[in-house]
Design an enzyme around this catalytic site. Sequence first.
Site, PDB file in Angstrom:
ATOM      1  N   GLY A  52      44.357  24.776  79.937  1.00 52.12           N
ATOM      2  CA  GLY A  52      43.649  23.504  80.159  1.00 52.12           C
ATOM      3  C   GLY A  52      44.393  22.344  79.544  1.00 52.12           C
ATOM      4  CE1 TYR A 203      31.264  23.162  77.701  1.00 47.85           C
ATOM      5  CE2 TYR A 203      29.803  22.329  75.987  1.00 47.85           C
ATOM      6  CZ  TYR A 203      31.072  22.490  76.509  1.00 47.85           C
ATOM      7  OH  TYR A 203      32.162  21.986  75.833  1.00 47.85           O
TER       8      TYR A 203
END
Length: 315
Positions: A52, A203
Site C-alpha cells: 500500500g 474496519y
Amino acid sequence: MNKLLALSLGSISLIAGKLQIMGGINYFRKHQEVQIILNEIALHDKTILITGATDGIGWETAKKLSKAKSIIVAGRNIERIKSQLNNYTNIQYMYLDLNDLDKVQQFCEEFKKSYGKLDILINNAGVFNLDQKYTKQGFEQNFGINYLSPFLLTYNLLGHIPNEQESRIIFVASRAHTDTPRQVDFNYYLNQDPIPYPWHKTYGISKLANMYEASSFANHLKGTNIKVYSLHPGVVRTNMLNQFQFYSFLAPFIWYFTKTPEQGSVTSKFLATSPNNNLKNGYYYKDCYPKYLKSDDNVLFNNTIKLLQKLGYIK
Ligand SMILES: NC(=O)c1ccc[n+]([C@@H]2O[C@H](COP(=O)([O-])OP(=O)(O)OC[C@H]3O[C@@H](n4cnc5c(N)ncnc54)[C@H](OP(=O)(O)O)[C@@H]3O)[C@@H](O)[C@H]2O)c1
C-alpha cells in the site's frame, strides 16, 4: 461576585496547567524524536517491502526510508507515484492485489525470485469500505484486505526474512480497534458466507486482528531475532479519510486535529529504524510509544492457519 472571579481564575489556572502539561509532553516527545534520529539502524544493506505504498502513509514511509538498499513499494496502481519514482533509483514498484489470495501467492513467489532477502516488512495497505464488498475468495473485504491477505503474505515471506539482529515485521493497525465489541468472534469473519454488514465495526475488527497478528507472529518467531510490531499512525488526511462526506463539511475543523501523510508516517519510520533492542516485541505503538500488547493467546493466528491450510494456500 468574588466567588465568580475566584471560580474564573481557578478555571483559567486549571486550563493553563493542562496546557503546560501538554506542552511538557510535546517537548518530551520532540526530545524523543531527536533520540530516535540518533539511534537509527543502518539501512544501506536493508531490503524493505511496504504494501500500500502507492499513496498516502505508505508512500511517505517509503520516502523516509529511502537510504535503504532497496525499497519495494507494492499496490495495484503505480500511476499516482510513477513520476516521483524517477527520483529514487533504489525504490521499485511491484504489483500486488490483496483482494485475491491467489495474487498474494503469486506476488510472494515473484518477490522471492527477485530479491535475495527481506529485512523489513511493513504491512501498510488497507481499505475502509463504506459499502458491502467481498474479496475474490468471498471474505468480507475490510477483513480480507486488511488482515487475511497480509497474514498470508507475511507467513509466505517468513523464510525470506533473515534471522538477524534488526529484522522485523510491522503491521499498520489503527486506533479504530477500540470501536469493536468486547468479545469479537473472528470465526464469523474467517468465513466465506455473506455477513450482515456493520461496516464501522468491521474496519475496527480488521485492525484489532492486525494487533493480534503482531503479538501472535511475535510469539511464533520467539527464539529468533525477528521482531514484530503494530501501530496507529494517527488520524491522517489521506484518501481513506477524504472518502467520508462529513470530511468536506467539517474540513477546517478536522484539519486542525489530523496529520499530514508525512506526519502519519513517523511511527512507521520509527518502528522500521529504531534498534530492535529499544522496542517492545509484539506491542502496539502510538506516536512512537508502546501503548500495550494485545493478545488473544494465538487463537486467531491458529484459526487463520487452519483456514489457509484448508483452502490450500499454506501447507
Ligand atoms: N488515514 C488514517 O487516518 C488512518 C488511521 C489509522 C490507520 N490507518 C491505516 O494506515 C494504512 C494506510 O492508509 P492510508 O491512510 O495511507 O490510506 P490510502 O491513502 O487510501 O492508501 C491505501 C493504500 O493501500 C493500497 N491498497 C488498497 N487496496 C489494496 C489492494 N486490494 N491491494 C493492494 N493494495 C491496496 C492502496 O494502493 P492501490 O490503490 O495502488 O492498490 C494505497 O496505496 C491503512 O492500513 C489504514 O488502515 C489510516
